[in-house]
Design a protein around this motif. Sequence first.
Motif, PDB file in Angstrom:
ATOM      1  N   ILE A 283       0.838  -1.205   0.000  1.00  0.00           N
ATOM      2  CA  ILE A 283       0.000   0.000   0.000  1.00  0.00           C
ATOM      3  C   ILE A 283       0.873   1.255   0.000  1.00  0.00           C
ATOM      4  N   LEU A 284       1.917   1.245   0.849  1.00  0.00           N
ATOM      5  CA  LEU A 284       2.791   2.421   0.956  1.00  0.00           C
ATOM      6  C   LEU A 284       3.592   2.650  -0.323  1.00  0.00           C
ATOM      7  N   GLU A 285       3.909   1.566  -1.023  1.00  0.00           N
ATOM      8  CA  GLU A 285       4.601   1.729  -2.313  1.00  0.00           C
ATOM      9  C   GLU A 285       3.764   2.597  -3.249  1.00  0.00           C
ATOM     10  N   LEU A 286       2.443   2.398  -3.176  1.00  0.00           N
ATOM     11  CA  LEU A 286       1.534   3.178  -4.026  1.00  0.00           C
ATOM     12  C   LEU A 286       1.345   4.589  -3.459  1.00  0.00           C
ATOM     13  N   LEU A 287       1.120   4.673  -2.125  1.00  0.00           N
ATOM     14  CA  LEU A 287       0.865   5.969  -1.499  1.00  0.00           C
ATOM     15  C   LEU A 287       2.075   6.898  -1.576  1.00  0.00           C
ATOM     16  N   GLU A 288       3.271   6.299  -1.486  1.00  0.00           N
ATOM     17  CA  GLU A 288       4.491   7.107  -1.449  1.00  0.00           C
ATOM     18  C   GLU A 288       5.169   7.227  -2.813  1.00  0.00           C
ATOM     19  N   ALA A 289       4.568   6.603  -3.835  1.00  0.00           N
ATOM     20  CA  ALA A 289       5.142   6.728  -5.183  1.00  0.00           C
ATOM     21  C   ALA A 289       5.070   8.191  -5.621  1.00  0.00           C
ATOM     22  N   GLU A 290       6.116   8.642  -6.249  1.00  0.00           N
ATOM     23  CA  GLU A 290       6.200  10.048  -6.626  1.00  0.00           C
ATOM     24  C   GLU A 290       5.393  10.318  -7.894  1.00  0.00           C
ATOM     25  N   ASN A 291       4.569  11.346  -7.833  1.00  0.00           N
ATOM     26  CA  ASN A 291       3.841  11.802  -9.018  1.00  0.00           C
ATOM     27  C   ASN A 291       4.743  12.801  -9.739  1.00  0.00           C
ATOM     28  N   THR A 292       5.239  12.417 -10.897  1.00  0.00           N
ATOM     29  CA  THR A 292       6.240  13.242 -11.599  1.00  0.00           C
ATOM     30  C   THR A 292       5.629  14.454 -12.289  1.00  0.00           C
ATOM     31  N   ILE A 293       4.313  14.428 -12.496  1.00  0.00           N
ATOM     32  CA  ILE A 293       3.666  15.568 -13.167  1.00  0.00           C
ATOM     33  C   ILE A 293       2.764  16.270 -12.155  1.00  0.00           C
ATOM     34  N   THR A 294       3.285  17.327 -11.564  1.00  0.00           N
ATOM     35  CA  THR A 294       2.557  18.047 -10.519  1.00  0.00           C
ATOM     36  C   THR A 294       2.542  19.541 -10.841  1.00  0.00           C
ATOM     37  N   ASP A 295       1.640  20.248 -10.191  1.00  0.00           N
ATOM     38  CA  ASP A 295       1.594  21.707 -10.331  1.00  0.00           C
ATOM     39  C   ASP A 295       2.692  22.346  -9.487  1.00  0.00           C
ATOM     40  N   ILE A 296       3.206  23.472  -9.975  1.00  0.00           N
ATOM     41  CA  ILE A 296       4.135  24.241  -9.155  1.00  0.00           C
ATOM     42  C   ILE A 296       3.344  24.909  -8.031  1.00  0.00           C
ATOM     43  N   GLU A 297       4.045  25.496  -7.068  1.00  0.00           N
ATOM     44  CA  GLU A 297       3.359  26.219  -6.007  1.00  0.00           C
ATOM     45  C   GLU A 297       2.734  27.484  -6.610  1.00  0.00           C
ATOM     46  N   ASN A 298       1.477  27.731  -6.288  1.00  0.00           N
ATOM     47  CA  ASN A 298       0.722  28.870  -6.841  1.00  0.00           C
ATOM     48  C   ASN A 298       0.785  28.916  -8.364  1.00  0.00           C
ATOM     49  N   PRO A 299       0.281  27.900  -9.038  1.00  0.00           N
ATOM     50  CA  PRO A 299       0.310  27.905 -10.513  1.00  0.00           C
ATOM     51  C   PRO A 299      -0.638  28.944 -11.095  1.00  0.00           C
ATOM     52  N   ILE A 300      -0.406  29.284 -12.360  1.00  0.00           N
ATOM     53  CA  ILE A 300      -1.256  30.255 -13.052  1.00  0.00           C
ATOM     54  C   ILE A 300      -2.580  29.584 -13.422  1.00  0.00           C
ATOM     55  N   GLN A 301      -3.667  30.274 -13.131  1.00  0.00           N
ATOM     56  CA  GLN A 301      -4.997  29.782 -13.521  1.00  0.00           C
ATOM     57  C   GLN A 301      -5.380  30.473 -14.835  1.00  0.00           C
ATOM     58  N   LYS A 302      -5.124  29.817 -15.952  1.00  0.00           N
ATOM     59  CA  LYS A 302      -5.335  30.441 -17.262  1.00  0.00           C
ATOM     60  C   LYS A 302      -6.775  30.208 -17.714  1.00  0.00           C
ATOM     61  N   GLU A 303      -7.475  31.307 -17.944  1.00  0.00           N
ATOM     62  CA  GLU A 303      -8.902  31.226 -18.266  1.00  0.00           C
ATOM     63  C   GLU A 303      -9.170  31.067 -19.767  1.00  0.00           C
ATOM     64  N   GLY A 304      -8.316  31.620 -20.605  1.00  0.00           N
ATOM     65  CA  GLY A 304      -8.596  31.550 -22.037  1.00  0.00           C
ATOM     66  C   GLY A 304      -7.320  31.483 -22.857  1.00  0.00           C
ATOM     67  N   PHE A 305      -7.500  31.372 -24.169  1.00  0.00           N
ATOM     68  CA  PHE A 305      -6.368  31.286 -25.097  1.00  0.00           C
ATOM     69  C   PHE A 305      -6.436  32.475 -26.048  1.00  0.00           C
ATOM     70  N   ASP A 306      -5.353  33.269 -26.085  1.00  0.00           N
ATOM     71  CA  ASP A 306      -5.397  34.542 -26.812  1.00  0.00           C
ATOM     72  C   ASP A 306      -4.642  34.557 -28.136  1.00  0.00           C
ATOM     73  N   GLY A 307      -3.493  33.826 -28.228  1.00  0.00           N
ATOM     74  CA  GLY A 307      -2.702  34.060 -29.426  1.00  0.00           C
ATOM     75  C   GLY A 307      -1.955  32.914 -30.046  1.00  0.00           C
ATOM     76  N   LEU A 308      -1.106  32.199 -29.260  1.00  0.00           N
ATOM     77  CA  LEU A 308      -0.156  31.289 -29.905  1.00  0.00           C
ATOM     78  C   LEU A 308       0.259  30.137 -28.986  1.00  0.00           C
ATOM     79  N   ILE A 309       0.322  28.944 -29.590  1.00  0.00           N
ATOM     80  CA  ILE A 309       0.951  27.791 -28.914  1.00  0.00           C
ATOM     81  C   ILE A 309       2.343  27.651 -29.517  1.00  0.00           C
TER      82      ILE A 309
END
Length: 608
Positions: free
Chosen positions: A345-371
């Motif tokens: 169980i702990l192997e699963l609970l303590e497994a590292e999630n490699t794709i996480t949000d940074i601290e205080n991420p930007i909340q982007k509401e829309g798309f304006d110009g370019l990818i």
Amino acid sequence: MNYFRKILRYVIPYKKYAYLNIFFNVLYALFSTLSFLALIPVLQVIFSDQREVGQEPVYESITKLTTYIQDSLNYHLVKYINEYGDFKVLLFMIGLIVTIFLLKNLSNYLAMYYSTFLRNGVLRDLRNDLYSKVIQFPLAFYSEKRKGDTISRLSGDVDEVKNSVLSVLEMIVREPLTILFSLATMLFISPKLTLFVFLFLPISGFLISKVGKSLKRGSLKVQQEQGVFLSILEETMGGLRIIKAFHAENLFQKKFEDSNQRFYRHSNKVMNRQNLASPLSELLGIITIGILLIYGGYLVFVDRTLDASFFLGYIMLAYNILTPAKAIAKASYSVKRADGSAQRILELLEAENTITDIENPIQKEGFDGLISIKNISFKYEDQYVLKDFSLEIPKGKTVALVGQSGSGKSTIANLLTRFYDVNQGTIEIDGVDIKNISKQSLRGLMGIVSQDSILFNDTVANNLKLGKPLATDEELKEAAEISNSYEFIKDLPEGFETNIGDSGNKLSGGQKQRLSIARAVLKNPPIMILDEATSALDTESERLVQDALEKMMRNRTSIVIAHRLSTIQNADNIVVLSKGKIVEQGKHQELLEKKGVYYSLVEMQSLA
């Protein structure tokens, strides 16, 4: 025990129930000892022939306390027998014993009552946390893990730990206290006899622990093998059509039976060792009682230093130690097994999630110009799928990615949505690195229609509402009409409220894909990713959907991955990939005139 101790932190929110369980377990241990102690006067009433009231005993010193209590009990019993008669005194003593047993069993019930909330609370929180991890892990995690093994951890392993939570409470509170109270009373009745018990307990404990040492290792094998056969079962149910088509039933039957046989073998070893706990502890206890009977008989009949009724009460107290001793042995084995489950169980609970949000991420509401995809490189394991790849996708434009299998088309879609993270370089939306945007708002900007129509065992409406939970009936109908799925939805038995079965298996391939498109349309995102979205459609369905997709993509930025020419020939920019690099790009007619890679793909009908 290290792993199991970590799991015990889940008990903290339920410490109120733990304290109440401990309190009533203490009462149980106390009444358990008193219930046997109360039998001594009854035995004296029945078997003693002394009926003359002698002189009331006088307390002299602590060293003669046992003799003083025995003499006082005899004096008062004879006095009450002479005053009220044998039968009335006997009735009173039996009433007292019944009351003590009633209190003992009431305490036992209340201890179990509160432990139910504790155990089930731990079970609920563990499963919630495990599911939270399962749903948050990146896709890469499941390319290395068996699904069945993960299911096994959420079911079998969690149950093992839940059952052991109660075992621990009993092992550290009720059973030891029952033994302690009984031993203290036995020591008071006869220090000489109790010396034998103290000598024998360490020997008994050593032998029991010797048997249990391999339980954790064996339990780990059992849980791992359960994960294997659950994986085979999950694969079988998911691929039943292919298994039958290739007459592979016997092959999968053998795979399952081999795994089940290993599970059977490991389970037998673990259970047989665990089953040894109770008879072994009882045998050791009976040997102790046999020795006590011999030495106690000598003290009663030869040495005359111990009253017969006290000796019988002593033997009952000694036997009272056997049940908790067996329970402790069984609980210690249970905890050893649970430690193996806790590790998984702990192997699963303590497994590292490699794709996480940074601290205080930007909340982007829309798309304006370019990818902007800037010099990105990405590899799944050791082999790079994309190397120093760059591309710009302006707002409102449709960019098509084409190329042979393995050229990196779908990988770009996975990186844009942060299902995976790039190894090098950056992907930016309106100049902001997508790693700095919260995953929720990033994915909120995108609608995805994949090659595999992933639907859930629920109603049509609930499948469509995944991207917009509060969608109205009118919005559902509009999305269904755009995707040309309303025609078949209205003919279903309950329309939008019809359950479509596991993975949508009540629908045809084309119908499933059109529902996937309707789901993306309902979400109404500014960026649309179509990963071979029309590949599962027949010619008629494709014509219907293609028109809807084109109308939908007019006001959106679209990334289209496709093999069919009809899907991409009107794209603003067609990007031709080969081995993770751009070899050509331009409009359909321009690329045909170049007579390069794109022309060859069309000629080979890879896009036809």
